[in-house]
Design a protein around this motif. Structure first.
Motif, PDB file in Angstrom:
ATOM      1  N   LEU A 194      15.112 -12.694   2.366  1.00  0.00           N
ATOM      2  CA  LEU A 194      14.794 -14.121   2.288  1.00  0.00           C
ATOM      3  C   LEU A 194      15.714 -14.917   3.197  1.00  0.00           C
TER       4      LEU A 194
ATOM      5  N   ARG B  12      17.025 -10.935  -1.624  1.00  0.00           N
ATOM      6  CA  ARG B  12      17.612 -12.186  -1.171  1.00  0.00           C
ATOM      7  C   ARG B  12      18.090 -12.076   0.266  1.00  0.00           C
TER       8      ARG B  12
ATOM      9  N   VAL C  90       8.058 -14.806  -1.185  1.00  0.00           N
ATOM     10  CA  VAL C  90       8.092 -13.955  -2.376  1.00  0.00           C
ATOM     11  C   VAL C  90       6.673 -13.710  -2.878  1.00  0.00           C
TER      12      VAL C  90
ATOM     13  N   ARG D  35      17.342  -8.316  -5.839  1.00  0.00           N
ATOM     14  CA  ARG D  35      15.892  -8.192  -5.687  1.00  0.00           C
ATOM     15  C   ARG D  35      15.208  -9.452  -6.179  1.00  0.00           C
ATOM     16  N   LEU D  36      14.099  -9.797  -5.510  1.00  0.00           N
ATOM     17  CA  LEU D  36      13.306 -10.959  -5.874  1.00  0.00           C
ATOM     18  C   LEU D  36      11.903 -10.511  -6.249  1.00  0.00           C
TER      19      LEU D  36
ATOM     20  N   PRO E 122      11.339  -9.175  -0.481  1.00  0.00           N
ATOM     21  CA  PRO E 122      11.636  -8.454  -1.722  1.00  0.00           C
ATOM     22  C   PRO E 122      13.079  -8.577  -2.168  1.00  0.00           C
TER      23      PRO E 122
ATOM     24  N   ALA F 292      16.649 -19.581  -4.212  1.00  0.00           N
ATOM     25  CA  ALA F 292      16.134 -18.595  -5.161  1.00  0.00           C
ATOM     26  C   ALA F 292      16.432 -19.017  -6.598  1.00  0.00           C
TER      27      ALA F 292
ATOM     28  N   ILE G  83       9.897 -17.379  -9.980  1.00  0.00           N
ATOM     29  CA  ILE G  83      10.341 -16.065  -9.519  1.00  0.00           C
ATOM     30  C   ILE G  83      11.437 -15.558 -10.446  1.00  0.00           C
TER      31      ILE G  83
END
Length: 447
Positions: A77, A74, A66, A120-121, A72, A92, A101
């Protein structure tokens, strides 16, 4: 300097119901040293613990993904970590609980798998910061830098850099402490960029040629003392300014995705270089690798501070450009700013264009030699060199291609650095690294 450590924990462990006790003979006496049947873990408990351990080991890598913009959503990720969606979601959530985050509660339409929208992260804009400091020949600058390389606040100091490192570093740390007081941010540590090779493991400035500091000044120890005296928690680390610029550009700027990244840049005085290999700075056996400023590019050229003649350090820096253009530097702004302004505003003037071409040719000769030795897959240029690339990109690339074997076989991309204050961002990366390695162990369990 890649953050791939395995932090010790994520979240609270859930206690599963105990397995039923095993039957015993009526004549058997219980062993007081043996665990009771009720304490024996069930298959469900073992499975839960296994999932938690996988989540714990993923915290650091997830934060780095991140932090560097490579995850950007999950869904991305999940794919990058190679874990289940449930584990990625738990990781997350833990990073969000730590204030590092932000997970968008409303999934977006892009980035999901099989058409499914994904959360979105992003880094937490109001999260902790690192204190970053930079000293150069024209003064210093302090900044607060969050995750993602975001500069939150800066405090420039146009001062005469004295011969006493403790005085200068005390001033820059004081400016940073004032920023922390004004913003109220939590600080996770401090990093310092200096225009000198920094010898390891002691953190001494081996050759601060453009400062009045003594050779071998223990800058890391002095910086750490100043940080501690200012009441700032966390590690206090130090590195060469161009090394740190390269690290920042590799994580957040023009060097992203490069495997063998060569960075060459002018500071306020002199020329420096750095090499990032597979995400790690190549610093040599004692921190002194890539002193490219002392490559000879003009054997009959100007005397260099190192004792040689015609080095890049004196043939392709801001003072060399101003001198070649017939301009006398003034005291109002830094040499770097004067050189930039002249190149941008008066490039059409014959004397300025000729001076630029002279520096481009010297720089290209040095880059060609480095390409032959290092075989990078990308070159990025900073400081005045970035402006020279903008002024005449074809001339610089032609010199490198003509003088290097690898250049003639297909060329090496030569790009401008894209980050403002990249040495400051890189200094912050030093301080952020322990958090990237072990978020939970460094910051503690969320409240």
């Amino acid at each position: 300097m890649n953050g791939n450590g395995a932090p010790p924990g994520v979240g609270d462990e859930t206690t599963a119901s105990a397995a039923p006790g095993a039957s015993r003979s009526s004549t058997a006496s219980p062993d007081p040293t043996a665990p009771s049947a009720s304490a024996a873990p069930s298959a469900s408990t073992a499975s839960t613990k296994s999932k938690l351990e996988r989540g714990r080991s993923a915290l650091g890598p997830a934060l780095e993904l991140v932090h560097t913009g490579r995850a950007p959503t999950r869904a991305v990720l999940t794919a990058e970590l190679g874990v289940t969606r449930a584990t990625a979601g738990a990781v997350a959530a833990e990073l969000e609980a730590l204030g590092l985050i932000r997970v968008d509660s409303r999934p977006g339409g892009a980035g999901g798998t099989q058409g499914r929208p994904s959360h979105r992260l992003a880094v937490e804009e109001n999260g902790p910061v690192a204190l970053a400091a930079q000293v150069h020949s024209d003064g210093f600058r302090a900044a607060l830098v969050g995750l993602g390389g975001r500069i939150v606040a800066t405090a420039p100091g146009k001062v005469t850099v004295s011969a006493d490192p403790a005085q200068v570093l005390g001033a820059v740390v004081g400016a940073g402490a004032q920023l922390l007081a004004e913003t109220g941010r939590r600080c996770i540590g401090a990093g310092l960029a200096v225009p000198s090779a920094v010898a390891e493991p002691d953190g001494t400035a081996l050759n601060p040629l453009h400062l009045a500091w003594p050779a071998g000044a223990p800058v890391r120890a002095i910086f750490a003392e100043c940080v501690k005296a200012a009441g700032i928690d966390g590690p206090a680390l130090t590195g060469n300014d161009v090394n740190l610029a390269a690290l920042a550009e590799h994580r957040h700027g023009a060097g992203r995705s490069a495997q063998h990244l060569l960075c060459v840049a002018t500071g306020h005085r002199g020329v420096g270089g750095a090499l990032v290999l597979d995400g790690r700075l190549h610093s040599g056996s004692s921190g002194l690798a890539l002193e490219v400023g002392h490559l000879t590019v003009n054997p009959e050229g100007r005397p260099c501070h190192c004792g040689s003649r015609g080095c890049l350090d004196v043939e392709a820096d801001p003072l060399a450009f101003l001198t070649a253009a017939g301009r006398t530097p003034g005291p109002e702004v830094s040499l770097l700013q004067q050189a930039r302004d002249l190149l941008r505003a008066e490039y059409a003037q014959p004397s300025v264009r000729t001076a630029a071409e002279e520096l481009i040719d010297r720089l290209g000769l040095g880059l060609a030699g480095l390409v032959n030795i290092l075989n990078p897959d990308r070159i990025i240029l900073g400081g005045l060199h970035r402006e020279l690339l903008y002024a005449d990109p074809e001339r610089l690339r032609a010199v490198v291609a003509d003088r290097s074997l690898w250049g003639r076989s297909g060329g090496v991309p030569i790009l401008p650095c894209t980050l403002d204050h990249n040495s400051l961002v890189g200094a912050a990366e030093l301080a952020w690294q322990p958090v990237l390695d072990d978020p939970l162990g460094t910051l503690g369990a969320p409240a």
